[in-house]
Motif scaffolding. Structure first.
Motif, PDB file in Angstrom:
ATOM      1  N   LEU A 104      32.396  43.657  45.242  1.00 38.51           N
ATOM      2  CA  LEU A 104      32.870  43.778  46.159  1.00 38.51           C
ATOM      3  C   LEU A 104      34.553  42.934  45.800  1.00 38.51           C
ATOM      4  O   LEU A 104      35.053  43.621  46.435  1.00 38.51           O
ATOM      5  N   HIS A 107      37.736  45.249  43.744  1.00 40.59           N
ATOM      6  CA  HIS A 107      38.439  46.420  44.227  1.00 40.59           C
ATOM      7  C   HIS A 107      40.183  45.710  44.545  1.00 40.59           C
ATOM      8  O   HIS A 107      40.641  44.978  44.292  1.00 40.59           O
ATOM      9  N   ARG A 108      40.510  46.989  43.751  1.00 37.03           N
ATOM     10  CA  ARG A 108      42.215  46.676  43.382  1.00 37.03           C
ATOM     11  C   ARG A 108      43.207  46.005  44.215  1.00 37.03           C
ATOM     12  O   ARG A 108      43.972  45.114  43.825  1.00 37.03           O
ATOM     13  N   ALA A 109      43.303  47.021  45.167  1.00 34.32           N
ATOM     14  CA  ALA A 109      44.228  46.528  46.493  1.00 34.32           C
ATOM     15  C   ALA A 109      43.563  45.407  47.639  1.00 34.32           C
ATOM     16  O   ALA A 109      44.461  45.698  48.126  1.00 34.32           O
ATOM     17  N   PHE A 116      38.160  35.177  48.005  1.00 35.52           N
ATOM     18  CA  PHE A 116      36.800  35.086  47.834  1.00 35.52           C
ATOM     19  C   PHE A 116      36.301  35.336  46.626  1.00 35.52           C
ATOM     20  O   PHE A 116      34.955  33.909  46.634  1.00 35.52           O
ATOM     21  N   PHE A 120      32.933  31.917  45.794  1.00 37.61           N
ATOM     22  CA  PHE A 120      32.160  31.991  45.751  1.00 37.61           C
ATOM     23  C   PHE A 120      32.030  31.344  44.827  1.00 37.61           C
ATOM     24  O   PHE A 120      30.382  31.495  44.124  1.00 37.61           O
TER      25      PHE A 120
ATOM     26  N   MET B   1      48.821  57.242  39.335  1.00 42.41           N
ATOM     27  CA  MET B   1      47.620  56.969  40.651  1.00 42.41           C
ATOM     28  C   MET B   1      47.382  55.837  41.553  1.00 42.41           C
ATOM     29  O   MET B   1      47.224  54.793  41.051  1.00 42.41           O
ATOM     30  N   THR B   2      47.945  55.656  42.391  1.00 41.65           N
ATOM     31  CA  THR B   2      47.677  54.437  43.298  1.00 41.65           C
ATOM     32  C   THR B   2      46.226  54.462  43.545  1.00 41.65           C
ATOM     33  O   THR B   2      46.041  55.075  44.575  1.00 41.65           O
ATOM     34  N   ALA B   3      45.677  52.714  43.775  1.00 35.49           N
ATOM     35  CA  ALA B   3      44.433  52.569  44.242  1.00 35.49           C
ATOM     36  C   ALA B   3      44.080  52.761  45.954  1.00 35.49           C
ATOM     37  O   ALA B   3      44.835  52.470  46.052  1.00 35.49           O
ATOM     38  N   ARG B   4      43.700  53.292  46.733  1.00 37.12           N
ATOM     39  CA  ARG B   4      43.178  53.831  47.459  1.00 37.12           C
ATOM     40  C   ARG B   4      43.413  52.159  47.778  1.00 37.12           C
ATOM     41  O   ARG B   4      42.650  51.122  47.750  1.00 37.12           O
ATOM     42  N   ARG B   5      43.142  52.116  49.963  1.00 44.36           N
ATOM     43  CA  ARG B   5      43.505  50.473  50.270  1.00 44.36           C
ATOM     44  C   ARG B   5      41.838  50.229  50.606  1.00 44.36           C
ATOM     45  O   ARG B   5      40.909  51.660  51.602  1.00 44.36           O
ATOM     46  N   PRO B   6      41.319  49.799  50.417  1.00 48.26           N
ATOM     47  CA  PRO B   6      40.048  49.071  50.483  1.00 48.26           C
ATOM     48  C   PRO B   6      38.994  49.659  52.063  1.00 48.26           C
ATOM     49  O   PRO B   6      39.718  49.133  52.933  1.00 48.26           O
ATOM     50  N   TRP B   9      34.998  47.566  56.176  1.00 51.35           N
ATOM     51  CA  TRP B   9      33.854  47.372  56.554  1.00 51.35           C
ATOM     52  C   TRP B   9      33.725  46.581  55.517  1.00 51.35           C
ATOM     53  O   TRP B   9      33.070  45.456  54.978  1.00 51.35           O
ATOM     54  N   LEU B  10      34.316  46.215  54.180  1.00 54.20           N
ATOM     55  CA  LEU B  10      34.585  45.425  53.060  1.00 54.20           C
ATOM     56  C   LEU B  10      35.026  44.305  53.177  1.00 54.20           C
ATOM     57  O   LEU B  10      34.415  42.890  52.955  1.00 54.20           O
ATOM     58  N   TYR B  11      35.690  44.294  53.882  1.00 50.77           N
ATOM     59  CA  TYR B  11      36.660  42.688  54.335  1.00 50.77           C
ATOM     60  C   TYR B  11      35.379  42.435  55.422  1.00 50.77           C
ATOM     61  O   TYR B  11      35.319  41.352  54.994  1.00 50.77           O
ATOM     62  N   VAL B  13      32.186  42.627  55.251  1.00 51.25           N
ATOM     63  CA  VAL B  13      31.046  42.376  54.252  1.00 51.25           C
ATOM     64  C   VAL B  13      31.578  40.700  53.432  1.00 51.25           C
ATOM     65  O   VAL B  13      30.731  39.673  53.804  1.00 51.25           O
ATOM     66  N   LEU B  14      33.034  40.613  52.848  1.00 48.82           N
ATOM     67  CA  LEU B  14      33.414  40.082  52.471  1.00 48.82           C
ATOM     68  C   LEU B  14      33.276  38.421  53.174  1.00 48.82           C
ATOM     69  O   LEU B  14      32.855  37.530  52.712  1.00 48.82           O
ATOM     70  N   VAL B  15      33.733  38.907  54.392  1.00 46.02           N
ATOM     71  CA  VAL B  15      34.621  37.953  55.291  1.00 46.02           C
ATOM     72  C   VAL B  15      33.074  37.273  54.786  1.00 46.02           C
ATOM     73  O   VAL B  15      32.347  36.125  55.405  1.00 46.02           O
ATOM     74  N   LEU B  17      30.412  37.403  53.596  1.00 48.30           N
ATOM     75  CA  LEU B  17      29.912  36.292  53.128  1.00 48.30           C
ATOM     76  C   LEU B  17      30.335  34.917  52.287  1.00 48.30           C
ATOM     77  O   LEU B  17      30.253  33.557  52.008  1.00 48.30           O
TER      78      LEU B  17
END
Lengths: 336, 275
Positions: A104, A107-109, A116, A120, B1-6, B9-11, B13-15, B17
């Motif tokens: 989780l 993720h690079r961006a 975080f 953790f 190639m640029t990374a896609r924006r997360p 829902w990832l935010y 879940v992380l928040v 946790l």
């Protein structure tokens, strides 16, 4: 000339390592040999174990623990059962959670990555004593955990005071209670039915504590491994049109296998050493359901003055941990 | 190639946790400022209804917290200084000085690292007792002055830096110790900082060694004192605000070290996994 320089180097070398190795020998190597002697002696904690009136009793201390149906054997069997459940629950959960956290935050961006990770990892740097004190409060019968469970209509147990095994409780809920076939046979002094009790609610709270304090550490190992893999593999998978879950399952996870293995074995070794939490939290209670071999070894020696048996338990524990370490070395060699 | 924006829902879940990981510490601090009845009746709220510092005052009057704190500071300072010096000395010899017996020394070191701490409880007590340093600062400090893992870290570090500087100093006629002290050690600062962090954290959080090394209340350190307070060996009652205040104060020093050296800790902790 060259010869004198070299002998001077040898002298310097020994002088440099001497302080460290003398200390390690006196406080690690020598004590282990001394305890090995105590484990085969009848020393009762009075005077020096090397004095003339201390006798050699062979494997008696070991057989007291492992055979005969004595209280000592039942305590050891109970401690083994408790620790086996602790291992079976903590190791898979902490490994899966650490991997999930790493994936989780990898993720690079991602914004706030550092925050975080810090959140953790922080429980891992604090002392087991402080966390246990906190846990005693959170999991008391009217504590924060039960208050939160109450919001969803669950009447939580008195965690650290509840000796019921969670498997027994679940079986009891569907009407199964101590079948005779399982209560008649014994292993290490306790019945098969007792072996199947599962961790008590008190031990379950310790299991959650271990997951809370170690998942961050292992997360870092997984993050390091993910960094080594790099993003190319994942991007190649993306070009091929694989979904995120497929990419993780078929590309990332196989490459993480060595790290998964390291985390599993470090977990296996660490979970057999649980002591600080038990000493601070429950001293083995309630009804001995949080007794562990490490704590039992301490208790037998320092509280009951049965030093031979305490030392014997420590060496049995040592043997378990050495076997797990050798297993790790062997398995890692196979891989590479 | 640029990374896609997360994904959003990832935010979420992380928040969630992160809240789970942080909330226990916030509850700890909040409860330490509550009255005892409020700690029992409202265990989850983060804002005390009646804000009180009574728990912190009781740390000074009811238990010997200042003594525990002082002992922890003394032990940690000596242990950290000892480990920095002895670990780097031995690590340097194992990495750089080709002396007879080096291979054997290294093999012993690896074997020692495999011995788990809990197995050493009884052995350590036996030898501390035998040497007559039970119930003394020597008994608390000396057995911890060296750690095998630290020697290992220093050895690996010295092997990673070029030998050219030392060879020049040797040609200039510097003795081994002088060269080590004034040339090698200053270059080893990053590794030494790692040793300082690990030693600090290790000896500040250490419990079992102090249990078996002394039983004199004057020599009780923070972990042992707070553990005994938690298990009601020091009187009856729940006393949650008091216990949680003690837990909070003992966490502050490691929290500060952690926040200051965060980057380095997170990069090196792979070698120092705690059980």
């Amino acid at each position: 000339m060259a010869r004198t320089i070299n002998s001077g180097r040898t002298r310097d070398g020994w002088l440099f390592v001497a302080p460290a190795f003398v200390l390690l020998a006196v406080f690690l190597a020598f004590p282990v040999l001394m305890a090995l002697w105590v484990s085969v002696s009848d020393w009762r904690g009075v005077g020096s174990p090397f004095s003339g009136d201390v006798g050699f009793v062979g494997a008696e201390n070991y057989s007291n623990i492992l055979t005969g149906g004595s209280l000592q054997q039942r305590d050891f069997g109970t401690a083994m059962r408790n620790n086996v459940y602790y291992v079976l629950f903590v190791v898979p959960i902490q490994t899966a959670l650490a991997l999930a956290l790493a994936v989780l935050v990898h993720h690079r961006a991602l914004k706030g990555r550092g925050f975080f990770r810090t959140a953790f990892y922080f429980p891992s740097v604090t002392s087991a004593v402080a966390i246990t004190v906190l846990w005693l409060f959170l999991f008391n019968s009217s504590g924060a955990v039960n208050a939160a469970l109450g919001w969803v209509g669950i009447d939580g147990p008195n965690w650290f005071g509840d000796a019921r095994g969670i498997f027994h409780t679940a079986l009891g809920a569907v009407g199964v209670d101590a079948p005779a076939a399982l209560t008649e046979h014994r292993m290490l002094g306790i019945s098969w039915w007792e072996w199947l009790a599962g961790p008590s609610f008190a031990m379950s709270a310790f299991i959650l504590l271990a997951v809370f304090t170690t998942s961050g550490t292992f997360m870092l190992l997984f993050i390091a491994a993910l960094n080594n893999i790099g993003e190319e593999v994942d991007e190649a998978g993306m070009v091929d049109g694989a979904g995120a879950w497929q990419r993780f399952w078929h590309l990332t996870l196989p490459m993480l296998r060595p790290t998964v293995f390291t985390v599993l074995t470090l977990g296996l070794i660490g979970t057999w050493q649980v002591f600080d939490q038990i000493y601070t939290g429950t001293q083995g209670g309630p009804a001995k359901t949080t007794l562990t071999p490490a704590y039992l070894s301490f208790q037998a020696s320092f509280n009951s003055q049965r030093w031979g048996e305490g030392a014997a338990i420590a060496f049995i524990l040592f043997a378990i941990i050495v076997l797990l370490t050798l297993f790790q070395r062997w398995a890692l060699r196979e891989k590479s | 190639m640029t990374a896609r924006r997360p994904a959003w829902w990832l935010y979420v879940v992380l928040v969630l946790l992160a809240v789970l990981y942080i909330l226990p510490f916030l509850i700890d601090v909040a409860t330490s400022f509550k009255t005892e009845p409020e700690a029992a009746s409202n265990p989850i709220s983060l804002i005390p209804q009646t804000f009180t510092t009574a728990a912190y005052e009781r740390l000074f009057t009811e238990v010997a917290f200042p003594t525990w704190f002082k002992n922890s500071v003394v032990v940690t300072l000596f242990v950290t200084a000892g480990r920095v010096f002895f670990d780097s000395l031995a690590g340097y010899a194992l990495a750089r000085i080709p002396f007879r017996g080096r291979g054997l020394m290294f093999a012993i070191l690896v074997a020692i690292m495999a011995v788990p701490n809990v197995v050493l409880l009884i052995p350590k007590f036996l030898v501390i007792n035998q040497l007559g340093i039970y119930n003394s600062y020597a008994g608390l400090i000396v057995p911890l002055l060296v750690d095998a893992a630290g020697i290992f870290i220093m050895k690996n570090f010295f092997e990673s830096i070029p030998v050219a500087v030392e060879e020049q100093a040797r040609i200039d006629g510097a003795g081994t110790f002088r060269m080590f002290w004034s040339i090698v050690l200053p270059m080893a600062r990053p590794a030494l900082v790692t040793i300082v962090i690990l030693s600090f954290q290790g000896s500040w959080n250490e419990l079992s060694h102090f249990i078996v090394a002394a039983n004199d209340p004057e020599l009780t350190n923070l972990t042992k004192g707070v553990a005994q307070l938690a298990s009601n060996q020091l009187g009856q009652g729940t006393k949650y605000p008091l216990k949680l205040a003690a837990a909070a104060v003992m966490t502050i020093p490691v929290a500060i070290v952690f926040l200051v050296f965060q980057k380095r800790i997170m990069n090196t902790s792979g070698g120092a996994v705690k059980g």
